[in-house]
Design an enzyme around this catalytic site. Sequence first.
Site, PDB file in Angstrom:
ATOM      1  N   LYS A  75       0.812  -1.214   0.000  1.00 16.75           N
ATOM      2  CA  LYS A  75       0.000   0.000   0.000  1.00 16.75           C
ATOM      3  C   LYS A  75       0.851   1.272   0.000  1.00 16.75           C
ATOM      4  O   LYS A  75       0.392   2.321  -0.431  1.00 16.75           O
ATOM      5  CB  LYS A  75      -0.965  -0.015   1.181  1.00 16.75           C
TER       6      LYS A  75
HETATM    7  C1  LIG Z   1      -4.542  -4.510   1.434  1.00 16.52           C
HETATM    8  C2  LIG Z   1      -3.841  -5.809   1.329  1.00 16.52           C
HETATM    9  C3  LIG Z   1      -4.276  -6.820   0.440  1.00 16.52           C
HETATM   10  C4  LIG Z   1      -5.538  -6.674  -0.398  1.00 16.52           C
HETATM   11  O1  LIG Z   1      -5.401  -5.724  -1.420  1.00 16.52           O
HETATM   12  P1  LIG Z   1      -6.702  -5.157  -2.180  1.00 16.52           P
HETATM   13  O2  LIG Z   1      -6.214  -4.036  -3.024  1.00 16.52           O
HETATM   14  O3  LIG Z   1      -7.623  -4.688  -1.091  1.00 16.52           O
HETATM   15  O4  LIG Z   1      -7.298  -6.281  -2.978  1.00 16.52           O
HETATM   16  C5  LIG Z   1      -3.531  -7.984   0.343  1.00 16.52           C
HETATM   17  N1  LIG Z   1      -2.425  -8.173   1.106  1.00 16.52           N
HETATM   18  C6  LIG Z   1      -1.972  -7.230   1.965  1.00 16.52           C
HETATM   19  C7  LIG Z   1      -0.759  -7.520   2.780  1.00 16.52           C
HETATM   20  C8  LIG Z   1      -2.652  -6.013   2.107  1.00 16.52           C
HETATM   21  O5  LIG Z   1      -2.213  -5.093   2.983  1.00 16.52           O
END
Ligand SMILES: *Cc1c(COP(=O)(O)O)cnc(C)c1O
Length: 471
Positions: free
Chosen positions: A113
């Site tokens: 993210k």
């Molecule tokens: C947020 C997250 C996801 C999921 O991603 P999306 O964009 O919501 O599908 C998967 N793995 C980790 C470690 C995350 O922080």
Amino acid sequence: MRYISTRGAELGSFCDVLLQGLAPDGGLAMPETIPQFSLADIDALHDKPYAQIAYTVMRPYISDISEQNLANILINTYTAERFRNQEITPLSRLGSSNIFLLELSNGPSLAFKDVAMQFLASCFEFVLNERKTRLNILGATSGDTGSAAEYAVLGKKNLNIFMLSPLGRMSPFQQAQMYSLNAPNIFNLAVQGVFDDCQDLVKAVNRDGAFKEKYAIGAVNSINWARILAQSVYYFKAYLSLGITTGEVVDFCVPSGNFGNIFAGYLAKRMGLPIRNLIVASNENDVLAEFFLEGNYRVRAASEVMATSSPSMDIGKASNFERYLYLILGENPMQIAAMQGQLNHGGVLNFVPNTQFASVVEQSGFLAGRSRHQDRIETIRQVYQGCGRIIDPHTADGVFVAQRYLRDNTPMICLETALPAKFSATVQEAIGIEPPRPPEFIDIENKPRFGSVIANSVDELKSFISKTLGY
Ligand SMILES: *Cc1c(COP(=O)(O)O)cnc(C)c1O
């Protein structure tokens, strides 16, 4: 470039949608057209630095930040210092297999993210400065979003963040990571409740239009268009890093929750990147896998969502799914509004084989698979024993599902969504080893913590915000 809502409203330009959460009609922002990249355009990006690839991919979507300013934002965002690697998102092969790991988790909070959130916060700072306004971000987190957002706004001007988290419910590492941040514009609020309570509090504040306006409340959640756009860049970067002839197809496998990460891959495909299949990896909370495998999209109630060992994928509804439906169904807002109305009333979206709906889903190139706790454990063990790499449980969901779809000559790129250090209990269960941490995180559990505990109460939250801002 102008933006419109998936349900039809006109939304303005990139900077306008940047500061909006949901569109006023309840839909999600989409560009009016999707810019096209030829194979020659893609080929010309070989050996270019990440920031330059990002500039080329994003520029056509952003007409209201000048060329020079956008270039500066990107150069200052995607630095080797911040992402602990010159490549920003390096690609490496898993042993001698045709599976590649795209490392997305070397940023400040150790999860993918960061890649988009760092860009988002820099854009916020730029736009707020241009418009001479301030913004107070209000969000809820069950783990990774909160720390990615807080690290991103650290030290940014005209920007505060109020982040709600469920008291005592995140992993010990995640708690330490968030609560040890100490900055005048960051406010951690541990709520006496669960994650859904936190989200409900955010929604309740947003429903109070007068409060929202008076305190300039904004959002950074996964439906933000700028996050999707910034994520599409690393699909291009990964493709270029493979060193194959431009035009050859590849597959991507993505551990998925809110459908933001993999939707960014679909956007890249629609722009012209030669992607054959996009494979959704779900955990036990399989709302997405069920749609792509069985043809039903059924939103789960919060009480139906299980707590798993890949907690960042524990969702009952995929917030970005509406964008996908919008694109595959021919960009028809009326149809999307009707479908969402049906879903919101407990309905199920269903496609029957041999219908037109089934064929557009198939043409979109999506596949899916499920993974359970034991699959994650075994995959972490197998990857460690096979090639000495430690992967986190979410990435393990992806690798597990990817193995099923691997075909001889097509490279399979698995997205690494977090570093194993964030989820060490599960990693230890699998291989009996404590995953290593970047130096600045050693001993983080013993650092002083900052923040406040509040009751699960909208009034208490509102009064905290108004007292803090002092007006
Ligand atoms: C947020 C997250 C996801 C999921 O991603 P999306 O964009 O919501 O599908 C998967 N793995 C980790 C470690 C995350 O922080």
